[in-house]
Design a protein around this motif. Structure first.
Motif, PDB file in Angstrom:
ATOM      1  N   ASP A 426     -55.859 -16.104  31.770  1.00 14.26           N
ATOM      2  CA  ASP A 426     -57.303 -16.103  31.325  1.00 14.26           C
ATOM      3  C   ASP A 426     -57.615 -17.084  30.171  1.00 14.26           C
ATOM      4  O   ASP A 426     -56.679 -17.921  29.893  1.00 14.26           O
ATOM      5  N   ASP A 427     -58.779 -17.401  30.066  1.00 14.76           N
ATOM      6  CA  ASP A 427     -59.425 -18.388  29.254  1.00 14.76           C
ATOM      7  C   ASP A 427     -58.720 -19.721  29.293  1.00 14.76           C
ATOM      8  O   ASP A 427     -58.458 -20.496  28.449  1.00 14.76           O
ATOM      9  N   ASP A 449     -62.904 -20.462  31.362  1.00  9.96           N
ATOM     10  CA  ASP A 449     -63.550 -19.735  30.231  1.00  9.96           C
ATOM     11  C   ASP A 449     -65.069 -19.858  30.250  1.00  9.96           C
ATOM     12  O   ASP A 449     -65.553 -20.916  30.824  1.00  9.96           O
ATOM     13  N   GLU A 483     -65.854 -17.187  34.564  1.00  9.94           N
ATOM     14  CA  GLU A 483     -66.527 -16.261  33.400  1.00  9.94           C
ATOM     15  C   GLU A 483     -67.766 -16.659  32.804  1.00  9.94           C
ATOM     16  O   GLU A 483     -67.825 -17.612  32.580  1.00  9.94           O
TER      17      GLU A 483
HETATM   18 CA    CA Z   1     -61.520 -14.604  29.352  1.00  7.40          CA
END
Ligand code: CA
Ligand code: C2E
Ligand code: CA
Length: 531
Positions: A426-427, A449, A483
Motif C-alpha cells: 500500500d501507499d 499512492d 488509488e
Molecule cells: Ca493507500
C-alpha cells in the motif's frame, strides 16, 4: 509511565516558565531598588557632610576672630559686640559666646549674670573642641542648641540643634548621623542607628552596605575628624518589588494558564483517546465501509477495500488515519485489527446471496505491528475460510512502513500468502525503502499512492513517478492498483499505461456493506452488454 513523564515535564516547564520571568523581574527590580536607595543615601550623606564641614569651618574662623587681643577681655563690650555681629552674619552659626568653668558667661545678647550652667560635653574633638548637645538657653526659649567650645580660648559657637538634619525632614524613615572617625563616637544623629553601620571599614572614604533593614551610605570628611552616614529603610525597595510583581505576576499567570491549557490538551490527546478507544471496542462503535476497486477497461467493480469507521457515541469525529495512529501508539492496533477482521467476516456473510459470475476481492489493511504477529496469520486464514465459499478472495494491504523489520515480516507475509490471501504493498512510493529492499518480499499487488496519481497531467516535478512505478511493478511482475482517481484524465492516462485496477471517487466513494451488496446484485442482474 509515559503519562507520569508528561505530567512531570509539564509541571516543571510551567514552574520554570512562570518563575523565570517573575523571578528575573523581581531580582532586577530589587537590584535597581537597592542601587537607587544607595544613590539617594549617598547624596543625602554628602549634603549633610557639606553642612557640617561648612559649619565647622565657620565656627573655627569665628573663634579666631573673637580671640583677637584688640577686643579686650572675653566678655568686654567690644567682644560682646563682635559676638552679636556673628549672630547676624553667619549662615550656619546661630551665635557666639564665652564659656568658663562649664558656664556660658556671655553671648552676643550680653552678659548672663553668673552664666548659664551647661551640660557635660558629649564629645571632644582631636582639635580640643568640646561639643555639648541639646542645650537650652534661657534667653531663647523653646529651642535647643549645640555649643562647640574651643577649650584653649573658651570661645564658643552656638548652632541650632537641628543643624543639617532639617535636610531630611521630607524623607520618610530616613536615619542619619555624624560620627567621630577617630573614636567612633556618635556626635549627632537622627532616627534608627545600628552600631554595625559605624564599624571602621578600611581606608576608603565612602561605603555602601545593607544592614539592619537599611541601605546605608557612609562618607568621611577629609578635613575634619568626622564621617557622616545616611540610611534608608529597605521597605522602599520592597515597594518596587511589589510594583514589579503587579506587572509580572499577571503575565506569569497568563503564561501559566496557556501552558496548563496546552498540557490539558496534550493530556487529553495522550490519555483519553486510548481510553475512548478501549471503550469503543467494548461498545462496538466501529464499522467498515467498502470502497470499490474497478477494472479500468470495463469500469466494473472487481473488488473493494475495507476501510474502518469510528461511529462515536460522544466526542468529535476521528479520521481513520488518526484513529489508526492512536491505536498504533497506544499498543491497541492488534485488538483493532482483530475487530476489523471480525467485522469484514460478518459483513461478507451476506455475500452468500451474491450471484456474481466474476471474481471479487476484499482488501483489508493491516499495520506494522500486525506484520510482527502470528495472530494476524490466524485472522487472515479465518477470513479466507469464511468467505471462500462465496467466491471471494482476500487481499491484505501492508504499507512499506510495515515491512521495516525484514526477517520476521517476511515469514508472516509468506504465511499469510500460504493461507490463501494475496499481499498488496500500500501507499507505494511514500516510504523510504529501496526497491532492492522491497524485492525481498513476496508480493502480489502494488498500490500507487493518491499523491502520485494527483500529479498526472500536471507539471509537478513528481509527475513522472507514476510511469516509473508502473515500470517497476512490471519488472517485479506485480499487478498495479491506482488509488485516488478523481478525474477522467487520470483514468485515461493510467489505462493507457497498462494499469488495470483503480480505486477513487471518480468511480465510487467508500460505502456501507449494504450499499455495496445492493449495487453488486444489480450489476449481476444486468445484461452483459459491456463485454
Ligand atoms: Ca493507500
Ligand atoms: P488508505 O489505505 O490509503 O485508504 C485509502 C484512503 O483514500 C481512504 O481514506 C479512502 O477513503 C481515500 N480515498 C479513496 N479514493 C479517494 C479519492 O478519489 N480521493 C480522495 N481524496 N481520497 C480517496 P480513509 O478511509 O480516510 O482511510 C485513511 C487511511 O486509514 C487508510 O489509507 C489506511 O491507511 C487507514 N485505514 C483505514 N481503515 C483501516 C483499517 O481497517 N486498518 C488499518 N490498519 N488501517 C486502516
Ligand atoms: Ca489501503
Amino acid at each position: 509511565m509515559r503519562r507520569l513523564q508528561i505530567i512531570t515535564v509539564a509541571i516543571v516547564a510551567i514552574i520554570i516558565a512562570v518563575a523565570l520571568p517573575i523571578g528575573g523581574a523581581l531580582y532586577l527590580a530589587q537590584r535597581a531598588g537597592v542601587e537607587s536607595a544607595h544613590a539617594q543615601a549617598t547624596t543625602l550623606a554628602e549634603s549633610l557632610k557639606r553642612v557640617f564641614e561648612a559649619a565647622s569651618k565657620q565656627g573655627s574662623s569665628i573663634v579666631v576672630t573673637l580671640s583677637a587681643t584688640a577686643l579686650g577681655p572675653p566678655c568686654s563690650p567690644a567682644s560682646i559686640g563682635a559676638m552679636g555681629d556673628v549672630q547676624l552674619s553667619s549662615r550656619y552659626v546661630q551665635g557666639a559666646g564665652y564659656v568658663q568653668g562649664g558656664r556660658l558667661r556671655c553671648t552676643g545678647s550680653g552678659i548672663h549674670g553668673d552664666g548659664y550652667r551647661l551640660p557635660k560635653p558629649v564629645y571632644t574633638s582631636t582639635r580640643g573642641v568640646h561639643i555639648r548637645r541639646n542645650v537650652a538657653l534661657p534667653h531663647v526659649p523653646g529651642q535647643r542648641f549645640i555649643i562647640a567650645e574651643d577649650s584653649a580660648t573658651g570661645f564658643a559657637v552656638i548652632f541650632h540643634d537641628n543643624l543639617g538634619f532639617d535636610l531630611f525632614e521630607h524623607v520618610p524613615g530616613m536615619a542619619a548621623g555624624v560620627v567621630s572617625r577617630s573614636t567612633n563616637e556618635v556626635i549627632a544623629h537622627r532616627g534608627y542607628l545600628a552600631r554595625e553601620w559605624l564599624a571602621p571599614r578600611g581606608t576608603a572614604d565612602r561605603y555602601n552596605l545593607i544592614s539592619h533593614g537599611h541601605v546605608v551610605a557612609l562618607v568621611e570628611s577629609a578635613e575634619f575628624d568626622f564621617g557622616v552616614y545616611s540610611a534608608l529603610p529597605v521597605p522602599p525597595v520592597s515597594e518596587r518589588l511589589r510594583e514589579a510583581a503587579i506587572v509580572f505576576v499577571p503575565i506569569g499567570a497568563v503564561v501559566a494558564g496557556v501552558l496548563v491549557l496546552l498540557v490539558v490538551m496534550i493530556a487529553r490527546a495522550q490519555f483519553s483517546m486510548p481510553v475512548a478507544l478501549q471503550l469503543a471496542l467494548k461498545r462496538n462503535e466501529f464499522a467498515m465501509e467498502y470502497q470499490p476497486v474497478v477494472d479500468l477497461q470495463t469500469r466494473r467493480w472487481v473488488g473493494a477495500e475495507a476501510l474502518i469507521r469510528w461511529r462515536r457515541e460522544s466526542g468529535p469525529p476521528v479520521r481513520p488515519d488518526v484513529l489508526i495512529r492512536i491505536a498504533e501508539d497506544s499498543g491497541m492496533i492488534q485488538s483493532l485489527t482483530e475487530r476489523v477482521f471480525q467485522l469484514v467476516a460478518s459483513d461478507m456473510a451476506g455475500f452468500a446471496g451474491f450471484r456474481g459470475r466474476k471474481p471479487f476481492h476484499i482488501a483489508v489493511n493491516v499495520s506494522a505491528a500486525d506484520l510482527q504477529s502470528e495472530r494476524t496469520v490466524v485472522l487472515v486464514r479465518e477470513l479466507v475460510d469464511a468467505v471462500s465459499g462465496s467466491g471471494l478472495s482476500v487481499i491484505v494491504e501492508a504499507t512499506e512502513h510495515g515491512l521495516m523489520d525484514q526477517e520476521s515480516c517476511r515469514e508472516i507475509i509468506d504465511a499469510i500468502r500460504g493461507s490463501g490471501a494475496a499481499i498488496a504493498l500500500d501507499d507505494f512510493g511514500t516510504g523510504y525503502s529501496s526497491l532492492s529492499y522491497i524485492r525481498k518480499f513476496n508480493l502480489d499487488y502494488l498500490k500507487i499512492d493518491r499523491a502520485f496519481v494527483e500529479t498526472i497531467g500536471t507539471d509537478s516535478p513528481t509527475s513522472g513517478v507514476v510511469r516509473h512505478i508502473i515500470d517497476i511493478a512490471r519488472t517485479m511482475r506485480l499487478e498495479v492498483v491506482a488509488e485516488g482517481i478523481e478525474t477522467e484524465v487520470q483514468a485515461a492516462y493510467l489505462a493507457e499505461h497498462g494499469v488495470r485496477l483503480a480505486q477513487g471517487w471518480l468511480f465510487a466513494r467508500p460505502m456501507t456493506v449494504d450499499a455495496l451488496l445492493a449495487a453488486l446484485d444489480e450489476d449481476a442482474d444486468a445484461p452483459e452488454a459491456a463485454e
